[in-house]
Design an enzyme around this catalytic site. Structure first.
Site, PDB file in Angstrom:
ATOM      1  CG  ASP A 226     -13.498  -2.982  10.887  1.00  0.00           C
ATOM      2  OD1 ASP A 226     -12.288  -2.926  11.032  1.00  0.00           O
ATOM      3  OD2 ASP A 226     -14.203  -2.147  11.390  1.00  0.00           O
ATOM      4  CD  GLU A 303     -10.029  -5.016  14.260  1.00  0.00           C
ATOM      5  OE1 GLU A 303      -9.125  -4.126  14.628  1.00  0.00           O
ATOM      6  OE2 GLU A 303     -11.365  -4.799  14.015  1.00  0.00           O
TER       7      GLU A 303
HETATM    8  C1  NOJ Z   1     -10.512  -1.720  13.045  1.00  0.00           C
HETATM    9  C2  NOJ Z   1      -9.843  -1.089  11.614  1.00  0.00           C
HETATM   10  O1  NOJ Z   1      -8.661  -2.040  11.700  1.00  0.00           O
HETATM   11  C3  NOJ Z   1      -9.268   0.367  11.880  1.00  0.00           C
HETATM   12  O2  NOJ Z   1      -8.606   0.960  11.145  1.00  0.00           O
HETATM   13  C4  NOJ Z   1     -10.757   1.058  11.971  1.00  0.00           C
HETATM   14  O3  NOJ Z   1     -10.648   2.567  12.156  1.00  0.00           O
HETATM   15  C5  NOJ Z   1     -11.897   0.586  13.117  1.00  0.00           C
HETATM   16  N1  NOJ Z   1     -11.840  -1.031  13.143  1.00  0.00           N
HETATM   17  C6  NOJ Z   1     -13.398   0.987  12.627  1.00  0.00           C
HETATM   18  O4  NOJ Z   1     -13.713   0.478  11.501  1.00  0.00           O
END
Ligand code: NOJ
Length: 585
Positions: A226, A303
């Site tokens: 993440d 991500e």
């Molecule tokens: C990216 C995640 O995909 C999202 O859903 C989340 O709100 C943020 N990071 C914070 O963790």
């Protein structure tokens, strides 16, 4: 003027073939499960791990190689589980560690690998470390695990800098000290309940290596990481006024201009909270940790909303992560020139570091592509769609979405599918506000609709309570009326349904090793048409992948045999507007 000037089919090799024995993650198709919304076993209206396990055979039928599970850890759910209170246990709403073990074992028995979500930028404010930090004094080791700072101004009443939260509002919250006085501030790039860790503190790094080991010992095959670009912040935490450019393409400004075109991003100022050099050291350590472990190869997928693509590619250098989501592709509008550019740039940047390209069109943070592609393509991607906002053209959106997926699955590399896209699910655009749970909605006082519309529980059976999502009637977010006719039981075995289209594309992709093939522009590529040849690694099969984004139907080359089409072709075999084909040539 055509963008592609070559006159022979193979003149412009975009991407060379990969070896037939390339590691699994080079061409894997990975299905994202959002656990709250996939399948509910106990009727409480929220999906859970036993629900997922029971439905895994569906994914084997679909033909995916792996699943990625969004967070299932103990969490107060202020950000749907991306606020983790205990990284080594399962939230009771989803089940138990035993349920996770059963899920992993069942998936493996079915030949499906399991990737879990790792959230290393922040914890929940209910994590024991953060509770201890609040109870401890400024300057203590407990506070040192997070980003606590003194405020500005005489009485420290101003935040330490001007950073906003990605979800709206300020990125800092002031705490009340043990003696009842207003005290230090802590940084949270997301919700107030998601304090950022201080990754310059070695204790934080050690803890995450230990968490990686914990889940590898339980048998997982990898981690989706993440906000992988956020962990390290620029020293001194300088103010920043530029665009945040995270998953909200409009940066809370619905009138925002389109994001910079590919290639122009290099001129943008680098934000001090994203993509700092120090993050790479962290991923080198993680890669080495995973490689030192006995057992099968485990992967890391970033991500990271990082631009330009050449910066993103640095996350997948050979001693760092394995994959990084290609969000430039997701963000590309329905335009042949833009698609040419992004495909070319993606291969150039990833091939330069020897990594596969990781294609994606939808996930739990963005408007589903079956709706997105039915919106005005001259505007930036909105952060959710409310009933009083411009509505997508559902039919057009689905038509383009099917074509876009055929393009994506024909491109060499790995690909992620978001649950429900195989049914052609649209975004929910008529959700009453009282159901909305995305913190963005509250933090922007409704200015931003937020991401709930892409997170609605799956429809499995048309004539069943909660459309077969679970034994109860209720679902944590309401299912739109249109979901009934799109339910799995309405599409299974129905020729031409989106579900059968996905199944047959995935089967052919596997047999023809499309994910490992080479890609070369085809001479039919021009301002209206995206066309390339995917040649299998052993050179024995050549598939023409063609999408028509223009207004005139396109004639296929002589001798081409269509194996897959996203919609009916014209009576004389031409490819109509917004339709894609795979053809053997
Ligand atoms: C990216 C995640 O995909 C999202 O859903 C989340 O709100 C943020 N990071 C914070 O963790």
């Amino acid at each position: 003027m055509g963008r592609v000037t070559q006159t022979t089919t193979d003149a412009a090799v975009l991407h060379p073939a990969s070896p037939v024995d390339a590691p699994w993650w080079h061409d894997a198709v990975i299905y994202q499960i959002y656990p709250r919304s996939w399948a509910d076993s106990d009727g409480d209206g929220v999906g859970d791990l036993p629900g997922i396990t029971a439905r895994l055979p569906y994914l084997r039928e679909l033909g995916v190689d792996a699943i990625w599970l969004s967070p299932f850890y103990v969490s107060p759910m202020h950000d749907a589980g991306y606020d983790v209170a205990d990284y080594r246990n399962i939230d009771p709403v989803f089940g138990s560690l035993g349920d996770a073990d059963t899920l992993i074992a069942t998936a493996h028995d079915l030949g499906i690998k399991v990737i879990v979500d790792l959230v290393p930028n922040h914890s929940s404010s209910e994590h024991e470390w953060f509770r201890a930090a609040l109870a401890a004094a400024p300057g203590s080791p407990e506070r040192g695990r997070y980003m606590f700072r003194e405020g500005k101004g005489e009485d420290g009443s101003e935040p330490p800098n001007n950073w906003p939260s990605v979800f709206g509002g300020a990125g800092w919250t002031r705490v009340v000290e043990a003696d009842g006085t207003p005290g230090q501030w802590y940084l949270h790039l997301f919700d107030t309940t998601q304090p950022d860790y201080d990754w310059t503190n070695p204790e934080v790094g050690d803890e995450f290596v230990s968490i990686l080991s914990f889940w590898c010992d339980r048998g997982v095959d990898g981690f989706r990481v993440d906000v992988a670009n956020a962990l390290v912040k620029e020293e001194g935490l300088p103010d920043f006024d530029g665009p945040l450019q995270a998953f909200d393409a409009t940066d809370h400004n619905p009138e925002a201009a389109l994001p910079p075109a590919h290639g122009e991003e290099a001129d943008q100022p680098r934000a001090p909270m994203w993509d700092q050099e120090g993050v790479h050291e962290i991923y080198r350590r993680w890669r080495a940790t995973l490689e030192a472990m006995p057992g099968p190869e485990r992967i890391l997928c970033a991500e990271a909303w990082v631009k330009p693509g050449s910066r993103l590619a640095r996350y997948v250098r050979e001693d760092e992560m394995h994959q990084a989501f290609n969000f430039d592709f997701l963000d590309t509008h329905w335009d042949a020139t833009q698609l040419h550019d992004v495909i070319e740039a993606s291969y150039r940047d990833n091939d330069a570091v020897g990594a596969p390209t990781t294609w994606v069109l939808s996930n739990h943070d963005v408007v589903r592509h079956a709706s997105r592609l039915g919106l005005d393509q001259s505007l930036p991607r909105p952060n959710g769609i409310a009933a009083d906002q411009p509505q997508p053209d559902a039919e057009l959106g689905l038509r383009r979405a099917r074509a876009a997926t055929m393009l994506m699955l024909g491109l060499p590399g790995s690909a992620y599918i978001y649950q429900g896209e195989e049914l052609g699910l649209p975004e929910s655009t008529d959700m009453p506000d009282e159901f909305r749970q995305d913190p963005t909605f509250a933090r922007t006082r409704g200015k931003e609709t937020g991401r709930d519309g892409c997170r609605v529980p799956m429809p499995w059976v048309r004539d069943a309570p909660s459309l077969g999502f679970g034994p109860g009637d209720g679902t944590w977010l309401p299912q739109p009326e249109s979901y009934g006719r799109l339910a799995v039981d309405q599409q299974e075995g129905v020729a031409g349904s989106t579900l059968e289209l996905y199944r047959s594309m995935l089967a052919a992709r596997r047999v023809d090793r499309l994910g490992l093939g080479s890609a070369s522009w085809h001479e039919l590529s021009d301002d209206d048409v995206v066309a390339f040849v995917n040649a299998s690694p052993d050179g024995s099969r050549r598939t023409l992948v063609l999408v028509n984004l223009g207004t005139e139907a396109v004639e296929l080359p002589e001798g081409a045999t269509v194996t897959h089409q996203s919609e009916e072709l014209t009576g004389d075999g031409r490819v109509p507007t917004d339709v894609a084909v795979w053809a053997r040539i």
